[in-house]
Design an enzyme around this catalytic site. Structure first.
Site, mmCIF file in Angstrom:
data_model
loop_
_atom_site.group_PDB
_atom_site.id
_atom_site.type_symbol
_atom_site.label_atom_id
_atom_site.label_comp_id
_atom_site.label_asym_id
_atom_site.label_seq_id
_atom_site.Cartn_x
_atom_site.Cartn_y
_atom_site.Cartn_z
ATOM 1 N N LYS A 1 0.632 11.751 -2.829
ATOM 2 C CA LYS A 1 0.305 12.771 -1.826
ATOM 3 C C LYS A 1 -0.954 13.523 -2.248
ATOM 4 O O LYS A 1 -1.854 13.736 -1.455
ATOM 5 C CB LYS A 1 1.443 13.801 -1.688
ATOM 6 C CG LYS A 1 2.644 13.384 -0.893
ATOM 7 C CD LYS A 1 2.455 13.355 0.600
ATOM 8 C CE LYS A 1 2.104 12.063 1.143
ATOM 9 N NZ LYS A 1 2.656 10.840 1.129
ATOM 10 N N ASN B 1 -8.450 -5.113 17.141
ATOM 11 C CA ASN B 1 -7.832 -4.588 15.924
ATOM 12 C C ASN B 1 -7.346 -5.800 15.148
ATOM 13 O O ASN B 1 -6.630 -6.633 15.696
ATOM 14 C CB ASN B 1 -6.664 -3.665 16.315
ATOM 15 C CG ASN B 1 -5.910 -3.141 15.101
ATOM 16 O OD1 ASN B 1 -6.343 -3.332 13.972
ATOM 17 N ND2 ASN B 1 -4.787 -2.482 15.344
ATOM 18 N N GLY B 2 -7.753 -5.921 13.874
ATOM 19 C CA GLY B 2 -7.331 -7.073 13.072
ATOM 20 C C GLY B 2 -8.530 -7.718 12.411
ATOM 21 O O GLY B 2 -9.610 -7.113 12.329
ATOM 22 N N GLU C 1 -4.094 11.274 -2.018
ATOM 23 C CA GLU C 1 -4.467 10.948 -0.641
ATOM 24 C C GLU C 1 -5.268 12.056 0.026
ATOM 25 O O GLU C 1 -6.266 11.788 0.672
ATOM 26 C CB GLU C 1 -3.199 10.736 0.212
ATOM 27 C CG GLU C 1 -2.533 9.407 0.041
ATOM 28 C CD GLU C 1 -1.260 9.298 0.883
ATOM 29 O OE1 GLU C 1 -1.100 8.292 1.572
ATOM 30 O OE2 GLU C 1 -0.411 10.225 0.853
ATOM 31 N N HIS D 1 2.899 6.267 -25.517
ATOM 32 C CA HIS D 1 2.351 4.931 -25.762
ATOM 33 C C HIS D 1 0.935 4.803 -25.223
ATOM 34 O O HIS D 1 0.507 3.714 -24.853
ATOM 35 C CB HIS D 1 3.272 3.870 -25.157
ATOM 36 C CG HIS D 1 4.633 3.871 -25.779
ATOM 37 N ND1 HIS D 1 4.849 3.524 -27.084
ATOM 38 C CD2 HIS D 1 5.842 4.238 -25.290
ATOM 39 C CE1 HIS D 1 6.139 3.653 -27.368
ATOM 40 N NE2 HIS D 1 6.763 4.103 -26.286
ATOM 41 N N CYS E 1 -7.751 0.635 13.232
ATOM 42 C CA CYS E 1 -8.351 0.623 14.572
ATOM 43 C C CYS E 1 -7.372 0.985 15.684
ATOM 44 O O CYS E 1 -6.207 0.586 15.636
ATOM 45 C CB CYS E 1 -8.900 -0.757 14.891
ATOM 46 S SG CYS E 1 -10.027 -1.388 13.663
ATOM 47 N N LYS F 1 -3.367 5.360 8.918
ATOM 48 C CA LYS F 1 -1.931 5.610 9.031
ATOM 49 C C LYS F 1 -1.162 4.300 9.071
ATOM 50 O O LYS F 1 -0.103 4.148 8.475
ATOM 51 C CB LYS F 1 -1.675 6.411 10.315
ATOM 52 C CG LYS F 1 -0.217 6.719 10.587
ATOM 53 C CD LYS F 1 0.207 7.889 9.771
ATOM 54 C CE LYS F 1 1.674 8.214 9.879
ATOM 55 N NZ LYS F 1 2.155 8.891 8.671
ATOM 56 N N TRP G 1 -11.950 1.138 12.293
ATOM 57 C CA TRP G 1 -11.839 1.335 10.838
ATOM 58 C C TRP G 1 -12.506 0.105 10.245
ATOM 59 O O TRP G 1 -11.992 -1.007 10.352
ATOM 60 C CB TRP G 1 -10.366 1.412 10.457
ATOM 61 C CG TRP G 1 -10.100 1.845 9.059
ATOM 62 C CD1 TRP G 1 -10.030 3.132 8.598
ATOM 63 C CD2 TRP G 1 -9.817 1.006 7.928
ATOM 64 N NE1 TRP G 1 -9.734 3.136 7.255
ATOM 65 C CE2 TRP G 1 -9.606 1.856 6.825
ATOM 66 C CE3 TRP G 1 -9.743 -0.375 7.729
ATOM 67 C CZ2 TRP G 1 -9.304 1.370 5.543
ATOM 68 C CZ3 TRP G 1 -9.451 -0.858 6.469
ATOM 69 C CH2 TRP G 1 -9.236 0.012 5.386
ATOM 70 N N GLU H 1 5.489 9.631 -5.797
ATOM 71 C CA GLU H 1 5.163 10.082 -4.450
ATOM 72 C C GLU H 1 4.340 11.379 -4.500
ATOM 73 O O GLU H 1 3.391 11.548 -3.742
ATOM 74 C CB GLU H 1 6.440 10.261 -3.619
ATOM 75 C CG GLU H 1 6.237 10.781 -2.212
ATOM 76 C CD GLU H 1 5.366 9.899 -1.305
ATOM 77 O OE1 GLU H 1 4.994 8.793 -1.706
ATOM 78 O OE2 GLU H 1 5.042 10.367 -0.194
ATOM 79 N N ARG I 1 -4.728 7.405 13.218
ATOM 80 C CA ARG I 1 -4.568 6.106 12.579
ATOM 81 C C ARG I 1 -5.660 5.843 11.541
ATOM 82 O O ARG I 1 -5.513 4.967 10.699
ATOM 83 C CB ARG I 1 -4.610 4.993 13.644
ATOM 84 C CG ARG I 1 -3.459 5.046 14.608
ATOM 85 C CD ARG I 1 -3.714 4.145 15.799
ATOM 86 N NE ARG I 1 -3.742 2.749 15.433
ATOM 87 C CZ ARG I 1 -2.681 1.943 15.430
ATOM 88 N NH1 ARG I 1 -1.510 2.426 15.768
ATOM 89 N NH2 ARG I 1 -2.793 0.690 15.099
HETATM 90 C C1 G6P Z 1 -0.530 3.602 4.808
HETATM 91 C C2 G6P Z 1 -0.190 5.071 4.990
HETATM 92 C C3 G6P Z 1 0.897 5.480 4.004
HETATM 93 C C4 G6P Z 1 2.116 4.583 4.185
HETATM 94 C C5 G6P Z 1 1.748 3.104 4.037
HETATM 95 C C6 G6P Z 1 2.884 2.201 4.465
HETATM 96 O O1 G6P Z 1 -1.179 3.402 3.603
HETATM 97 O O2 G6P Z 1 -1.349 5.862 4.800
HETATM 98 O O3 G6P Z 1 1.269 6.832 4.244
HETATM 99 O O4 G6P Z 1 3.089 4.930 3.254
HETATM 100 O O5 G6P Z 1 0.639 2.782 4.889
HETATM 101 O O6 G6P Z 1 3.090 2.370 5.836
HETATM 102 P P1 G6P Z 1 4.426 2.067 6.612
HETATM 103 O O7 G6P Z 1 4.122 2.405 8.034
HETATM 104 O O8 G6P Z 1 4.683 0.592 6.417
HETATM 105 O O9 G6P Z 1 5.493 2.907 6.015
#
Ligand code: G6P
Length: 611
Positions: A487, A103-104, A490, A506, A2, A606, A77, A483, A27
């Protein structure tokens, strides 16, 4: 997650709110809304819409349809209640006189809601936020501040709030507990926002609200109070980055822009920290005796920041010969970790606001460990609550899928490892200087990798319609694969998994059949032969292999793999810093081919400020 924007001033508020919300879109959200106090008839005018912010902006003709100079806006959100017009914020009390953006999560909302329903208060939404609006209204007897503080005594959970009341149109109330909120100071106007990007067009002067603080914004100033309602003097910071840093600047997507910015971001992160051939860390508050006495390190983070920790484990253990445990913040906070005063907890976070990471930090502090954080957003909650902060200086990162923050976090962790190794005497002088020299060449080497992006685009066009993709690798390559796989998931929505190559046999190898795409990572020279045997294993079961390796192993890899991407040679610990660029580009181009919303992938946020 949010986004909140609030404004009180002399200009028309609605276009300012819509612009601020547009800058918070990154966000992650699924509906949007605004509430504006109308001077014409003394009411609160509220407009909300499910879907993209553009739907709301069109409904309001860019803001021209609502008139007023004080208001609040929100991108939601969904947590409590599906995304819908009625569940969008602002939530308004039954009298229509009080509007709230939040937000929260309010944890005791069900109990409060049933109390209010028993008192005859009708509810229209399924949100926890409506409880706040109704409760403030329930307590309201002509003094909005009094009503808000009585409400705050009863709600439990995490919240950043923006509140306006039609009977107090010269005030905007902001409250913060466990969810980020900043205050912006203008000329004859003031702002509140979830983060700086929303208001940087209007002011660079900001302060960060602390937990339990409440602020009253008027046109002429901001008064801030702690949880006991004692006045608090806020420190005002000047934001030092330019607005273009948070704009696309001709690129089609923020993600691509940020991938391409990585060499510069790395220069900013690394160059000032190498002086006279030694690692130099700014304001470094850990003394050498403490560093020598560290007997265990925990790295705690979420998402991509956690993957940086995975690379860090291999690199730090090799450099320091100290056990390093990497833990997901959401697990760490409930796992009753064994910490001593000699345990260092390294917290990694781009936003500095991730709720699980923040909670893990507090748990580690409660258990007596020292906290060192690696953070991108200056002044964020995690930075403020740590004993030592090392900033990544990557600049604002807007795309949900992180790229430049990941790379710079890795660089900072490597510098930290070298610094500790020097103090502890666990790295030979020659090796230390050789690694430092390679670190300084890293930005230029990364530029080389990025320059060959056309080859990645070609491979993406060859493989974009696969339904399931495996990343395999050992050691540093395994961490890199995690990673790369994240990516891809996502932003392209393709199922993918990262596997430690040796573990394939395994179980997972049963999924490999004719045409399965396996991305084989074989950059780590010491285990290259082992990596090759795993490539042969999957090839002989019909897999299509796209390999990533380093220059010295290119020829050997090309004999077996179907396609090879090559990074320049460098010292082992920096290989993932180069390899990652290919994997980011691959995910990007695949998502582009599939027509995905790259900067705002579905369901993702985000900055994750709920548990
Ligand atoms: C969210 C984002 C990710 C990020 C993660 C941790 O899930 O979409 O890209 O790695 O949060 O966020 P931070 O701000 O703590 O690195």
């Amino acid at each position: 997650m949010c986004g909140i924007v609030g404004f009180i001033g002399r200009e028309q508020v609605c276009p300012i709110l819509l612009d601020g919300l547009a800058r918070l879109e990154y966000r992650g959200y699924d509906s949007a809304g605004v509430a504006v106090y109308s001077e014409e008839d003394g009411t609160l005018q509220v407009r909300k819409a499910k879907g993209r912010l553009q739907v709301l902006a069109d409904m309001l003709e860019g803001g021209a349809l609502l008139h007023g100079t004080v208001g609040i806006g929100h991108t939601r959100w969904a947590t409590h209640g599906a995304p819908s017009d009625v569940n969008s914020h602002p939530q308004v009390s039954r009298s229509g006189r009080i509007a709230v953006v939040h937000n929260g999560i309010i944890e005791n909302y069900a109990e409060l809601k049933s109390f209010l329903i028993d008192m005859g208060v009708p509810f229209v939404s399924e949100t926890d936020t409506e409880v706040i609006a109704q409760l403030v209204d329930y307590f309201y007897e002509g003094d909005i501040l009094e009503a808000v503080t009585r409400c705050l005594h009863r709600i439990e959970g995490a919240y950043a709030l923006g509140i306006i009341c039609a009977d107090a149109p010269d005030e905007l109330i902001a409250v913060r507990k466990d969810s980020p909120l900043i205050l912006g100071y203008g000329e004859g106007c003031n702002f509140l926002a979830s983060d700086v990007t929303a208001i940087i067009r209007h002011t660079r002067k900001v302060s960060y609200m602390e937990d339990g603080e409440l602020a009253i914004l008027t046109r002429d100033g901001i008064r801030c109070y702690n949880h006991l309602m004692q006045p608090v003097e806020k420190e005002i910071f000047t934001v030092d980055w330019e607005i273009d840093a948070a704009e696309k600047g001709g690129y089609e997507h923020f993600m691509f822009k940020e991938i391409m910015e990585q060499p510069d971001a790395l220069r900013r992160t690394i160059s000032p920290r190498i002086r006279d051939n030694e690692v130099w860390l700014e304001d470094f508050a850990l003394d050498e005796d403490y560093i020598r006495g560290i007997d265990r390190i925990f790295i705690v983070a979420c998402g991509s920041s956690y993957h940086v920790g995975m690379v860090g484990k291999y690199n730090l253990e090799r450099l320091l010969r100290v056990p390093v445990e990497v833990s997901l913040a959401s697990e760490f906070r409930y796992m009753d970790p064994i910490l001593t005063p000699h345990t260092l907890v390294i917290v990694i976070s781009q936003s500095g606001e991730t709720l699980d990471t923040m909670a893990a930090l507090r748990e580690a502090r409660r258990l007596g460990a020292k906290i060192l954080s690696i953070v991108n957003v200056v002044g964020s909650s995690i930075a403020r609550e740590s004993d030592v902060v090392l900033y990544t200086w990557a600049g604002p990162e807007i795309a949900v899928a992180t790229t430049k923050a990941y790379s710079t976090q890795m660089a900072v962790l490597n510098l930290l490892g070298l610094y500790f190794a020097r103090v502890r005497g666990t790295v030979e002088e020659a090796r230390y200087h050789a690694i430092l020299e390679e670190m300084q060449k890293l930005p230029a080497r990364l530029e080389e990798v990025l320059a060959s992006r056309d080859s990645v685009q070609y491979l993406a066009s060859r493989y974009f319609n696969h339904d399931s993709i495996f990343f395999i690798g050992r050691n540093l390559d395994y961490a890199l694969g995690m990673e790369g796989s994240l990516k891809l998931k996502e932003i392209s929505y393709i199922h993918s998994e990262a596997y430690a190559s040796g573990e394939l046999k395994h179980g997972t190898i049963s999924l490999i059949e004719e045409g399965t795409l396996v991305i084989a990572l074989g950059t780590y020279g010491k285990l290259f032969d082992k990596a090759m045997s795993n490539v042969v294993e999957v090839k002989s079961r019909g897999a299509d292999v796209l390999a990533l390796t380093s220059k010295s192993h290119e020829a050997a890899m090309a004999k077996t793999a179907d396609a090879v991407l090559t990074i320049p040679d460098t010292c082992d610990m920096l290989l993932p810093s180069l390899g990652i660029a290919y994997l980011q580009l691959f995910a990007y181009y695949v998502a582009l081919m599939r027509g995905c919303d790259i900067d705002k992938p579905r369901n993702l946020a985000k900055s994750v400020t709920v548990e």
